[in-house]
Structure formats: C-alpha cells, structure tokens
Design a protein around this motif. Structure first.
Motif, short mmCIF file in Angstrom:
data_model
loop_
_atom_site.label_atom_id
_atom_site.label_comp_id
_atom_site.label_asym_id
_atom_site.label_seq_id
_atom_site.Cartn_x
_atom_site.Cartn_y
_atom_site.Cartn_z
N GLN A 172 0.82 -1.22 0.00
CA GLN A 172 0.00 0.00 0.00
C GLN A 172 0.85 1.27 0.00
O GLN A 172 0.60 2.19 -0.78
N VAL A 173 1.83 1.33 0.88
CA VAL A 173 2.56 2.58 1.07
C VAL A 173 3.83 2.62 0.22
O VAL A 173 3.98 3.50 -0.65
N ILE A 174 4.71 1.66 0.42
CA ILE A 174 5.96 1.68 -0.33
C ILE A 174 5.67 1.44 -1.81
O ILE A 174 6.29 2.04 -2.70
N GLY A 175 4.66 0.60 -2.08
CA GLY A 175 4.27 0.33 -3.46
C GLY A 175 3.84 1.59 -4.19
O GLY A 175 4.12 1.76 -5.38
N ALA A 176 3.17 2.51 -3.48
CA ALA A 176 2.74 3.77 -4.11
C ALA A 176 3.94 4.60 -4.53
O ALA A 176 3.95 5.24 -5.58
N VAL A 177 4.97 4.57 -3.69
CA VAL A 177 6.18 5.34 -4.00
C VAL A 177 6.89 4.71 -5.20
O VAL A 177 7.35 5.42 -6.11
N VAL A 178 6.96 3.37 -5.22
CA VAL A 178 7.63 2.68 -6.32
C VAL A 178 6.86 2.91 -7.64
O VAL A 178 7.47 3.14 -8.69
N THR A 179 5.55 2.88 -7.56
CA THR A 179 4.74 3.12 -8.76
C THR A 179 5.05 4.49 -9.34
O THR A 179 5.12 4.67 -10.56
N ARG A 180 5.25 5.46 -8.47
CA ARG A 180 5.48 6.82 -8.93
C ARG A 180 6.94 7.06 -9.36
O ARG A 180 7.21 7.63 -10.41
N LEU A 181 7.89 6.63 -8.51
CA LEU A 181 9.29 6.97 -8.76
C LEU A 181 10.04 5.88 -9.54
O LEU A 181 11.13 6.12 -10.03
N ALA A 241 1.84 17.66 -14.93
CA ALA A 241 2.44 17.59 -13.60
C ALA A 241 3.51 16.51 -13.56
O ALA A 241 3.50 15.57 -14.35
N ALA A 242 4.41 16.68 -12.61
CA ALA A 242 5.53 15.75 -12.48
C ALA A 242 5.08 14.31 -12.29
O ALA A 242 5.76 13.37 -12.69
N GLN A 243 3.90 14.15 -11.69
CA GLN A 243 3.49 12.78 -11.36
C GLN A 243 2.84 12.04 -12.53
O GLN A 243 2.29 10.98 -12.35
N TYR A 244 2.90 12.61 -13.74
CA TYR A 244 2.25 11.96 -14.87
C TYR A 244 3.06 10.78 -15.40
O TYR A 244 2.54 9.86 -15.98
N TYR A 245 4.39 10.83 -15.21
CA TYR A 245 5.23 9.80 -15.81
C TYR A 245 6.09 9.16 -14.73
O TYR A 245 6.66 9.85 -13.89
N VAL A 246 6.22 7.86 -14.80
CA VAL A 246 7.01 7.14 -13.79
C VAL A 246 8.43 7.69 -13.79
O VAL A 246 9.09 7.79 -14.83
N GLY A 247 8.87 8.07 -12.61
CA GLY A 247 10.26 8.51 -12.45
C GLY A 247 10.53 9.93 -12.90
O GLY A 247 11.65 10.42 -12.74
#
Ligand code: FES
Ligand code: FE
Length: 386
Positions: A172-181, A241-247
């Motif tokens: 739930q939590v770390i996975g959200a960060v990995v999905t984004r970054l 926005a920055a969050q549109y693309y992974v990494g």
C-alpha cells in the motif's frame, strides 16, 4: 427519433461514464462529494482498512510522549514506551469505555490512567492497576489491557492501521512510492527520516478529501492559480504535472536557483540525492491521504484527515537537513512557495465543494486528457466501496 434536449431530467443515480466521448471522460457524480453515507463508507472501507500516516516520529520525542489521532471513526493513542518503541492503542478504556486521552498531544511518566475510575495501563498497554484490582485476582491484565493498533515507522513518520488484519505496508505505502518513482531507492536518497521539522502549517479545508487528492494529481490548474510555482517549474505552465510519468521530476527553470517563492537560492542540498534528482521536483500521492514532495534541499509532507463529507484537515510539514534547522537559517522563502500553493489549491477545492450538490453536477463533470489518470483514482475509491 426523439432528440435529447437540455430540459430532459438527469438521473442523479447514473454516473456520466457511459455517455462520455473522446477527450472528456467523466468524474465521479456530485453525490460522491456530498453524501454522508458515502463518506461513512469511505471512512470504514478506505481509512480504517489501510495504513494511515498519523505523526512525525520526532513529535514523540521521549518515553511517555503521546499523540491522540483520529483514524476514520476511531480515536487512537500513539505513545512512545520506556523502551523507546512506538505503540498505538485504541483510545478506549477497557472498563466502561471512557477515552483515555483527549488532548491532541501530551506527556505521561510511565502509564496511561483513565480519568473515570482510574484503571491504569503501562505504556505497553497492560492493565497494571485499578481500584480493588487485587480483590479481583481472576482479571487477566493482558486480556483487559488496551487494544493494540498496528504500527510502522517509515521515512520518519508513524503509520497505523486499525484493521484487525492490516494490508501489506509494502504494497500500500511503499508500493505507491515505487509506482510513482520507479524504485524505492529514489526516495531513500532523500533520507527523509534524518531530516528535521522546520515548519508545520495546519489547514482546515472546507472540502471533501477527494477534491484535494484530485487537485494534487493534476496540473491543468497550475497556469491559472499557481503563478509562483510555474515560475519555478516552467513545465507546469503547460498543464502537465511531475506525477504523470514514472520517475519523472519537473525541472527547475534555467534561471531558478532554488525551490523558493522567488526562485532565489534555497539551503544546503541533501548530500545523498542523485545527480539526476538535483534541480528537480518530484511529487508522490500515497493513498488515501499523504502527499510527499521532494526537492533537492527539503521535503514537504502533507497528511490529510477527512473529518466530514465537506471538511478535511491537512497538516503540512517542511523538513530540512538538521544543520539547516539548527543553524536557525531563514527557511521562509522556501516555506512560502508551497504555503502559497497550498492556499491556492485549497481555495480552489473550497470553491468547488458547494457546486458538488448542484443539480447540474448530479452526473459529475469532465476530465480533460491531462486529467484522465484521475479516473483511476475514482475507480480505486469505487472499488473499495463496492
Ligand atoms: Fe475507564 Fe472506568 S471507564 S476506568
Ligand atoms: Fe495545485
């Protein structure tokens, strides 16, 4: 064949999904932002079912320091033990249910005592004393101790889950960060747990929590309402926005020296970030209520607590290197940038909230292509409540 005309009544129970063409896809219907029954279901099946970020670990600065926090409909006490371990308990006396703690924060020596009949618990939750307890030798002091809540510490924050079987924190939590970054190392580089709180601002936003999440997820509004932010991050003026693309991180403008309200230099760069992370802004949404913003010299963490269908409390922390905070450096120009962004965003959410109950919004509104990814958030909310 009868043509639809403007006066045809709309069915408020039907979302606009089925009829939306091409560029515009539908939002949730207005009732998702106004119906207390939907809000109650969200509290139960989203907030109380998952991990919620409730405190900065450093706020519990020594044994006996506690915070009283709201997790959905539950009140929870988070307390640091004499062994320096952080534990969390339902804020419910096991005798006849009085709330143990009512202050938002406080300090006890080594026990939590109920103010009603003085049942007393140690900081591991065990019942250690009560009037006439020795005359009741059959009372199990563990079974009648405080009911524990699952706790994790991560990136310097305390996260709790009140569900009897917590979901995977990693997913739930770390996975959200990995999905984004793209990977977890990208946030590890900022060493958020080693940073210090330089500033905290609390906002009382008169809007549904989902409007705040949706707003954070898109930048279609940036050119209209965020003049300072688009000066620092020129690509935001184009609505992406920055969050549109992974990494992907949004690059500072070529003349910009730091992530400050006037683009002037910020503070000492976090030494462990990658070269590729320098002069960039990354934003992460951790559902349901945490936003993390990463810039080279500081990290901004938002935590949301939905308290009513049309009201959300947001606490925003600005974290810098310890030496920056200890030196007494003036961080106001850094803080002012995102404080303005927050104020601009929350004003937009508050402007939107009243219209959610309009008959015109009964079937919802539209998402333009640069907002289409918000539909996935809507599906996530709907699937939780299904
Ligand atoms: Fe807490 Fe009675 S309700 S001691
Ligand atoms: Fe915004």
């Amino acid at each position: 064949m009868t043509a639809l005309n403007e006066t045809q009544p709309v069915d408020p129970t039907v979302d606009a999904a089925a009829t939306a063409p091409g560029s515009l896809i539908p939002t949730l219907a207005g009732r998702w932002y106004t119906d207390p029954a939907i809000f109650a279901a969200e509290q139960e099946r989203i907030v109380e079912a998952g991990w919620v970020c409730v405190a900065l670990a450093a706020d519990l600065d020594g044994p006996g320091a506690y915070r009283t926090v709201q997790v959905g409909r539950e009140s929870v006490v988070v307390v640091k033990g004499r062994d320096r371990q952080v534990r969390a308990f339902f804020n419910v006396c096991r005798h006849r249910g009085a709330q143990l703690c009512v202050e938002p924060a406080g300090q006890v020596r080594n026990k939590l005592q109920c103010p009603y009949h003085a049942w007393t618990y140690d900081l591991t939750g065990k019942l250690i004393a009560a009037p006439n307890l020795t005359e009741m030798p059959d009372v199990d002091r563990f079974a009648n101790g405080l009911a524990a809540v699952a706790v994790r510490e991560w990136i310097g924050y305390v996260w709790v889950c009140v569900a009897p079987e917590p979901p995977s924190f990693e997913e739930q939590v770390i996975g959200a960060v990995v999905t984004r970054l793209g990977d977890v190392e990208s946030i590890d580089h900022y060493g958020v747990e080693n940073l210090r709180l330089a500033k905290r601002i609390s906002y009382d936003v008169k809007s549904n929590w989902k409007l705040i999440v949706e707003n954070f997820m898109e930048c279609y509004h940036c050119a209209t309402i965020h003049p300072e932010l688009t000066e620092v991050l020129p690509e935001f003026a184009d609505g992406y926005a920055a969050q549109y693309y992974v990494g992907h991180g949004a690059e500072f403008g070529s003349e910009v020296e730091g992530f400050t309200v006037d683009g002037s230099a910020g503070h000492t760069r976090i030494p462990t970030i990658d070269e590729a992370q320098d002069r960039k802004y990354f934003a992460i949404t951790i559902r349901p209520g945490v936003f993390v913003n990463l810039v080279p010299d500081h990290v901004i963490v938002h935590r949301m607590t939905p308290v009513a269908v049309d009201r959300t409390l947001v606490e925003c922390d600005w974290l810098f290197l310890p030496e920056v905070v200890e030196s007494g450096a003036d961080v106001e120009r850094s803080v002012e940038l995102f404080h303005r962004v927050n104020t601009q965003d929350f004003a937009a959410c508050e402007r939107t909230q009243p219209a959610m109950s309009s008959r015109i919004y009964a079937q919802g509104g539209s998402l333009v292509p640069s907002e289409h990814h918000i539909a996935e958030f809507h599906h996530w909310v709907q699937s939780r409540l299904a």
